[in-house]
Design an enzyme around this catalytic site. Structure first.
Site, short mmCIF file in Angstrom:
data_model
loop_
_atom_site.label_atom_id
_atom_site.label_comp_id
_atom_site.label_asym_id
_atom_site.label_seq_id
_atom_site.Cartn_x
_atom_site.Cartn_y
_atom_site.Cartn_z
N PHE A 24 -3.26 -14.53 1.14
CA PHE A 24 -2.37 -13.48 0.63
C PHE A 24 -3.06 -12.77 -0.53
CE2 PHE A 24 0.90 -12.02 -2.36
CZ PHE A 24 1.62 -11.17 -1.53
N GLY A 25 -3.12 -11.43 -0.47
CA GLY A 25 -3.70 -10.63 -1.55
C GLY A 25 -2.65 -9.75 -2.18
N TYR A 26 -2.71 -9.61 -3.51
CA TYR A 26 -1.68 -8.84 -4.23
C TYR A 26 -2.29 -7.85 -5.22
CZ TYR A 26 -3.07 -12.30 -7.60
OH TYR A 26 -3.84 -13.08 -8.43
N GLY A 27 -3.62 -7.90 -5.43
CA GLY A 27 -4.27 -7.00 -6.37
C GLY A 27 -5.32 -6.19 -5.61
N SER A 28 -6.58 -6.29 -6.05
CA SER A 28 -7.62 -5.53 -5.35
C SER A 28 -7.79 -5.99 -3.91
CB SER A 28 -8.96 -5.63 -6.10
OG SER A 28 -9.45 -6.95 -6.06
N GLU A 99 -13.78 -13.73 -6.76
CA GLU A 99 -12.61 -14.09 -7.58
C GLU A 99 -12.95 -15.15 -8.64
OE1 GLU A 99 -9.76 -12.36 -7.17
OE2 GLU A 99 -10.72 -11.25 -5.55
C1 SIN Z 1 -5.77 -10.52 -5.30
O1 SIN Z 1 -5.95 -9.32 -5.14
O2 SIN Z 1 -5.08 -11.18 -4.49
C2 SIN Z 1 -6.38 -11.26 -6.45
C3 SIN Z 1 -6.66 -10.43 -7.64
C4 SIN Z 1 -7.69 -9.37 -7.47
O3 SIN Z 1 -8.76 -9.64 -6.89
O4 SIN Z 1 -7.46 -8.24 -7.90
#
Ligand code: SIN
Length: 193
Positions: A24-28, A99
């Site tokens: 699951f990704g929530y940022g970049s 990460e």
């Molecule tokens: C994410 O996107 O899930 C982790 C944070 C990032 O890499 O910005």
């Protein structure tokens, strides 16, 4: 905890290289999928809320002048929308490097938009990592973002790209949109300084 989490993450889950895992990704990770994936679906996880409380020493800032990037903070009842990727476990070598600045792979339940759910992993920078910055006012977060740059580009680009992606996915996030709004109001001032 050290800011470099590569070694910790490598030991956390017993994965064979050809195992398939939902991430699951929530940022970049929503808008920059620089890795091979088998499937991608919009999804959410429960009990976490997105916050620009993590320092970035290696992508959107430097150790001396860190940027601010997204992490997740535990909050009962919260739902965080994002993007889930089905990946082969060997992709974690690249992702653990990407990460590495404080993010740990944690297990989570992922719910897809059609209400199906599955077990998966998510990278979260918890409060005990050396790059964690914690809360600040919307104005201070926006100012820090406006001034920060790192090897992956400007911190402003990270925030604006994320806000745009959330809108495309029809995900409401008052924290991200308030910072975006503040940045838009500051930009003419910064542009003339
Ligand atoms: C994410 O996107 O899930 C982790 C944070 C990032 O890499 O910005």
């Amino acid at each position: 905890m050290s800011t470099n989490t590569i070694a910790i993450n490598q030991q956390r889950h017993q994965l064979n290289p050809d195992d398939q895992v939902w991430l699951f990704g929530y940022g970049s990770l929503i808008y920059k999928a620089d890795f091979t994936y088998l499937e991608r679906r919009s999804a959410s996880i429960e009990g976490w809320t997105r916050r620009f409380w993590q320092g970035s020493h290696d992508h959107r800032g430097t150790p001396d002048a860190p940027g601010r990037v997204a992490t997740l903070i535990e909050e009962a009842g919260a739902v965080c929308g994002g993007m889930a990727y089905l990946i082969s476990a060997d992709v974690f070598e690249h992702l653990d490097y990407r990460e590495k600045n404080g993010y740990l792979r944690l297990q989570t339940r992922i719910t897809f938009n059609n209400d199906e759910s599955t077990d998966g992993l998510v990278y979260i920078a918890t409060e005990d990592n050396g790059a964690f910055l914690g809360p600040a006012s919307t104005e201070d977060i926006a100012r820090q973002i406006a001034q920060s740059h790192g090897p992956s580009g400007s911190n402003m680009d990270y925030l604006l790209h994320l806000a745009e992606s959330l809108r495309e996915l029809q995900i409401e996030d008052s924290h991200v949109f308030a910072i975006e709004d503040q940045l838009m109001r500051m930009e003419p001032i910064l542009g003339h300084s």
